[in-house]
Design a protein around this motif. Sequence first.
Motif, PDB file in Angstrom:
ATOM      1  N   ILE B 161       0.844  -1.206   0.000  1.00 39.67           N
ATOM      2  CA  ILE B 161       0.000   0.000   0.000  1.00 39.67           C
ATOM      3  C   ILE B 161       0.875   1.251   0.000  1.00 39.67           C
ATOM      4  O   ILE B 161       0.643   2.199  -0.745  1.00 39.67           O
ATOM      5  CB  ILE B 161      -0.959  -0.008   1.218  1.00 39.67           C
ATOM      6  CG1 ILE B 161      -1.972  -1.143   1.069  1.00 39.67           C
ATOM      7  CG2 ILE B 161      -1.677   1.324   1.368  1.00 39.67           C
ATOM      8  CD1 ILE B 161      -2.665  -1.542   2.347  1.00 39.67           C
ATOM      9  N   ALA B 162       1.915   1.208   0.835  1.00 40.83           N
ATOM     10  CA  ALA B 162       2.818   2.373   0.930  1.00 40.83           C
ATOM     11  C   ALA B 162       3.521   2.624  -0.394  1.00 40.83           C
ATOM     12  O   ALA B 162       3.639   3.755  -0.857  1.00 40.83           O
ATOM     13  CB  ALA B 162       3.834   2.143   2.036  1.00 40.83           C
ATOM     14  N   ILE B 163       3.982   1.546  -1.031  1.00 38.54           N
ATOM     15  CA  ILE B 163       4.687   1.677  -2.309  1.00 38.54           C
ATOM     16  C   ILE B 163       3.757   2.260  -3.379  1.00 38.54           C
ATOM     17  O   ILE B 163       4.143   3.129  -4.150  1.00 38.54           O
ATOM     18  CB  ILE B 163       5.261   0.307  -2.769  1.00 38.54           C
ATOM     19  CG1 ILE B 163       6.419  -0.098  -1.852  1.00 38.54           C
ATOM     20  CG2 ILE B 163       5.688   0.318  -4.226  1.00 38.54           C
ATOM     21  CD1 ILE B 163       7.652   0.785  -1.938  1.00 38.54           C
ATOM     22  N   SER B 164       2.503   1.773  -3.382  1.00 37.40           N
ATOM     23  CA  SER B 164       1.566   2.297  -4.382  1.00 37.40           C
ATOM     24  C   SER B 164       1.321   3.789  -4.155  1.00 37.40           C
ATOM     25  O   SER B 164       1.132   4.546  -5.097  1.00 37.40           O
ATOM     26  CB  SER B 164       0.254   1.522  -4.366  1.00 37.40           C
ATOM     27  OG  SER B 164      -0.379   1.709  -3.118  1.00 37.40           O
ATOM     28  N   ASN B 165       1.364   4.223  -2.892  1.00 37.78           N
ATOM     29  CA  ASN B 165       1.221   5.648  -2.586  1.00 37.78           C
ATOM     30  C   ASN B 165       2.397   6.439  -3.143  1.00 37.78           C
ATOM     31  O   ASN B 165       2.231   7.523  -3.693  1.00 37.78           O
ATOM     32  CB  ASN B 165       1.166   5.869  -1.076  1.00 37.78           C
ATOM     33  CG  ASN B 165      -0.228   5.687  -0.539  1.00 37.78           C
ATOM     34  OD1 ASN B 165      -1.179   5.669  -1.306  1.00 37.78           O
ATOM     35  ND2 ASN B 165      -0.340   5.515   0.756  1.00 37.78           N
ATOM     36  N   ILE B 166       3.592   5.877  -2.976  1.00 30.41           N
ATOM     37  CA  ILE B 166       4.792   6.575  -3.442  1.00 30.41           C
ATOM     38  C   ILE B 166       4.753   6.710  -4.958  1.00 30.41           C
ATOM     39  O   ILE B 166       5.039   7.750  -5.515  1.00 30.41           O
ATOM     40  CB  ILE B 166       6.081   5.826  -3.012  1.00 30.41           C
ATOM     41  CG1 ILE B 166       6.216   5.848  -1.489  1.00 30.41           C
ATOM     42  CG2 ILE B 166       7.319   6.459  -3.638  1.00 30.41           C
ATOM     43  CD1 ILE B 166       7.324   4.969  -0.947  1.00 30.41           C
ATOM     44  N   LYS B 167       4.368   5.627  -5.639  1.00 29.77           N
ATOM     45  CA  LYS B 167       4.401   5.624  -7.101  1.00 29.77           C
ATOM     46  C   LYS B 167       3.468   6.662  -7.727  1.00 29.77           C
ATOM     47  O   LYS B 167       3.726   7.147  -8.808  1.00 29.77           O
ATOM     48  CB  LYS B 167       4.043   4.225  -7.612  1.00 29.77           C
ATOM     49  CG  LYS B 167       5.240   3.293  -7.612  1.00 29.77           C
ATOM     50  CD  LYS B 167       4.868   1.984  -8.237  1.00 29.77           C
ATOM     51  CE  LYS B 167       6.079   1.053  -8.270  1.00 29.77           C
ATOM     52  NZ  LYS B 167       5.710  -0.299  -8.659  1.00 29.77           N
ATOM     53  N   THR B 168       2.381   6.965  -7.014  1.00 30.94           N
ATOM     54  CA  THR B 168       1.426   7.892  -7.616  1.00 30.94           C
ATOM     55  C   THR B 168       1.928   9.336  -7.570  1.00 30.94           C
ATOM     56  O   THR B 168       1.360  10.209  -8.187  1.00 30.94           O
ATOM     57  CB  THR B 168       0.072   7.833  -6.893  1.00 30.94           C
ATOM     58  OG1 THR B 168       0.309   8.066  -5.504  1.00 30.94           O
ATOM     59  CG2 THR B 168      -0.614   6.512  -7.097  1.00 30.94           C
ATOM     60  N   GLN B 169       2.991   9.582  -6.822  1.00 26.30           N
ATOM     61  CA  GLN B 169       3.472  10.950  -6.684  1.00 26.30           C
ATOM     62  C   GLN B 169       4.606  11.225  -7.671  1.00 26.30           C
ATOM     63  O   GLN B 169       5.718  10.785  -7.480  1.00 26.30           O
ATOM     64  CB  GLN B 169       3.965  11.210  -5.251  1.00 26.30           C
ATOM     65  CG  GLN B 169       2.933  10.913  -4.197  1.00 26.30           C
ATOM     66  CD  GLN B 169       1.628  11.610  -4.440  1.00 26.30           C
ATOM     67  OE1 GLN B 169       1.602  12.788  -4.776  1.00 26.30           O
ATOM     68  NE2 GLN B 169       0.535  10.887  -4.275  1.00 26.30           N
ATOM     69  N   PHE B 253       5.745  12.442   0.477  1.00 25.24           N
ATOM     70  CA  PHE B 253       6.860  12.029  -0.363  1.00 25.24           C
ATOM     71  C   PHE B 253       7.216  13.113  -1.372  1.00 25.24           C
ATOM     72  O   PHE B 253       8.379  13.364  -1.666  1.00 25.24           O
ATOM     73  CB  PHE B 253       6.532  10.707  -1.071  1.00 25.24           C
ATOM     74  CG  PHE B 253       6.248   9.608  -0.101  1.00 25.24           C
ATOM     75  CD1 PHE B 253       7.268   9.038   0.639  1.00 25.24           C
ATOM     76  CD2 PHE B 253       4.960   9.163   0.112  1.00 25.24           C
ATOM     77  CE1 PHE B 253       7.018   8.046   1.561  1.00 25.24           C
ATOM     78  CE2 PHE B 253       4.688   8.166   1.029  1.00 25.24           C
ATOM     79  CZ  PHE B 253       5.720   7.601   1.756  1.00 25.24           C
ATOM     80  N   THR B 254       6.196  13.745  -1.912  1.00 18.50           N
ATOM     81  CA  THR B 254       6.428  14.832  -2.862  1.00 18.50           C
ATOM     82  C   THR B 254       7.128  15.989  -2.155  1.00 18.50           C
ATOM     83  O   THR B 254       8.046  16.604  -2.710  1.00 18.50           O
ATOM     84  CB  THR B 254       5.087  15.309  -3.457  1.00 18.50           C
ATOM     85  OG1 THR B 254       4.355  14.167  -3.852  1.00 18.50           O
ATOM     86  CG2 THR B 254       5.298  16.218  -4.644  1.00 18.50           C
ATOM     87  N   THR B 255       6.695  16.286  -0.939  1.00 14.11           N
ATOM     88  CA  THR B 255       7.290  17.387  -0.186  1.00 14.11           C
ATOM     89  C   THR B 255       8.776  17.135   0.073  1.00 14.11           C
ATOM     90  O   THR B 255       9.603  18.031  -0.114  1.00 14.11           O
ATOM     91  CB  THR B 255       6.551  17.549   1.168  1.00 14.11           C
ATOM     92  OG1 THR B 255       5.170  17.633   0.908  1.00 14.11           O
ATOM     93  CG2 THR B 255       7.017  18.780   1.882  1.00 14.11           C
ATOM     94  N   ILE B 256       9.077  15.926   0.484  1.00 14.08           N
ATOM     95  CA  ILE B 256      10.483  15.587   0.752  1.00 14.08           C
ATOM     96  C   ILE B 256      11.296  15.679  -0.530  1.00 14.08           C
ATOM     97  O   ILE B 256      12.416  16.210  -0.544  1.00 14.08           O
ATOM     98  CB  ILE B 256      10.579  14.183   1.401  1.00 14.08           C
ATOM     99  CG1 ILE B 256      10.032  14.257   2.829  1.00 14.08           C
ATOM    100  CG2 ILE B 256      12.012  13.677   1.400  1.00 14.08           C
ATOM    101  CD1 ILE B 256       9.854  12.920   3.506  1.00 14.08           C
ATOM    102  N   GLU B 257      10.727  15.188  -1.615  1.00 14.47           N
ATOM    103  CA  GLU B 257      11.426  15.256  -2.905  1.00 14.47           C
ATOM    104  C   GLU B 257      11.619  16.718  -3.322  1.00 14.47           C
ATOM    105  O   GLU B 257      12.665  17.092  -3.859  1.00 14.47           O
ATOM    106  CB  GLU B 257      10.621  14.483  -3.957  1.00 14.47           C
ATOM    107  CG  GLU B 257      11.276  14.364  -5.318  1.00 14.47           C
ATOM    108  CD  GLU B 257      12.594  13.590  -5.315  1.00 14.47           C
ATOM    109  OE1 GLU B 257      12.934  12.977  -4.285  1.00 14.47           O
ATOM    110  OE2 GLU B 257      13.302  13.630  -6.335  1.00 14.47           O
ATOM    111  N   GLN B 258      10.620  17.547  -3.050  1.00 10.63           N
ATOM    112  CA  GLN B 258      10.731  18.979  -3.376  1.00 10.63           C
ATOM    113  C   GLN B 258      11.839  19.640  -2.563  1.00 10.63           C
ATOM    114  O   GLN B 258      12.546  20.512  -3.067  1.00 10.63           O
ATOM    115  CB  GLN B 258       9.413  19.695  -3.077  1.00 10.63           C
ATOM    116  CG  GLN B 258       8.393  19.567  -4.190  1.00 10.63           C
ATOM    117  CD  GLN B 258       7.110  20.314  -3.862  1.00 10.63           C
ATOM    118  OE1 GLN B 258       6.693  20.355  -2.711  1.00 10.63           O
ATOM    119  NE2 GLN B 258       6.496  20.902  -4.866  1.00 10.63           N
TER     120      GLN B 258
END
Lengths: 61, 500
Positions: B161-169, B253-258
Amino acid sequence: MNKKIALIIAAVILLPSAYAYLDPGSGSMLIQIIFGSILGALFTLKMYWKKIVKYIKRLFR
Amino acid sequence: MGDNKKGAVYIIRTATEIMKQWAIHPFLFAIYPIVYLYLHNLDIIVDLTDVLAPLIISIAISAILLLALSFFINKQKAGLITTTALIQFYSFGHIYSSIGNYVHVFEIGFNKGMLLLFFYAITFILILIIIVRAKKTVMANTFLNLTSIILIIMLLSNFAIAISNIKTQQLPPTNIHKSDFSGIKPDIYYIILDEHARFDVLTQEYGYKSTEFIDYLNNKGFYVANSTSNYAITSLSLASSLNMDYLDNTNVFTTIEQARNNEVAALLKEYDYTFFHFRSPWRPTNQNRYADKEIDCIRVTRFMMLVTQTTMIIPFEDHFHLLEGDKRRYLKCVFSSLIDLADQDQPKFVFAHIMAPHEPYVYGQDGEYVFSRDEDDEGYVNQLIYTDKEIMKVIDKLLDTDQKPIIIIQSDHGPATFESMIRDPTDDLVRNRMKILNAYYLPGNITGELYETITPVNTFRIVFNNYFGAEYEMIEDKNYFSRYDQPFNFSDVTDKLKDI
């Protein structure tokens, strides 16, 4: 009923987490282990059901 | 069809036989607590590398114990004893942390570590005797095999579930507006002091007047603003200031990547800057693959510490502070590395998110060794004074050059306890958390561009406008508070902050 069970399972499997601090999550870990142990015990009972019944019958013979 | 049925029956029989006869549970129980902690904190520790070391150590210790015991007793019994030891080892810290420092038995106070160790030792001996004397252990072995498999399946579903969340970002490419510029390129130091309170909060809340530090900054030519943070949580704050804008996403995840793949660093690299990133023990700044050079002062990660805190090592760690004490070395390394960097080739952009004065408190105000993991006021102020002193040494060195650098000393947010950050905010919390240290050394007398209430979102807009000929408009200084457990549920506290 099935929906309720599914919700309980989801609540156990999906662990909540706080955002900025590392959290040992003791409470949800305990719940998960209890849940896993009950399922483990049920499967074990299923595997040994005949032997258990035989053993109990022998006790009361 | 018949062959398929035979095949299925064969597989089921083999699996049943494995469940009954083999002891696979010691390995799964060695994996479970580590992976559980990883997944429980996936928001913060996305890097799998943090998890590998404790995971390998745990599996290796389990295998060695199993092998050693197998010389004396049968494999099933060896497995049962190994799993008992693992369960005890990994449950200890959870129980230890949830009880008070002293436990009273018949009105006699006992040290909880000693008492718990004693209780665990007695339990282990009893279980050991039962296992060694048992005639049949096959059912217990089956139960533990099945339970451990179920627990691992639960973790795997969580992971999926967590991985699928990451992939969508998917992060959009960094939007760079580079201007034509060929002037002098000063070094830029962006130093974040985690949880450093603003001077007035220090006086009001902690009874400490940071006059020495503020006077030092003023005398050196810094502009010390009466600033507030745009966000209340580190990663949000950094993602915003380093991209010179407010956040437009609601995904961690997007925030951290940003925060990592940020516009400021990307722009400066376009201007031929070398991007130095100081690794911190904390997500989202524990690494940055977009940096040209990473300065690594980390030995013990926060995850390693977390694992330690949940195990039987914790009473010993509480006494000797061997791992947490590593923060002393980390802080020394960061401050000395900043000083060393001053002599490196120019131009460079140095980003250092320093975990001070944030707890654990390991230094007293004169650099003496102390230790406190609790978020106590005295420990906080003393480590803050120490941090300020070290930063002054760093500034002395950075300014000891002909071509003066740009230096920005900023906090990501102010102080607040973990407990207070998972409740509805009070005015005191909002004030303490949002009012931050924000000091600028901008060479060439351009401090007139700065203003009293500037917030981090405008920091680099001013830098680019004044040093690189950019034409960024100043955006409205807003403050968005959010709790740890609801990071994207923002309350606009801009007006409130003006009154408190």
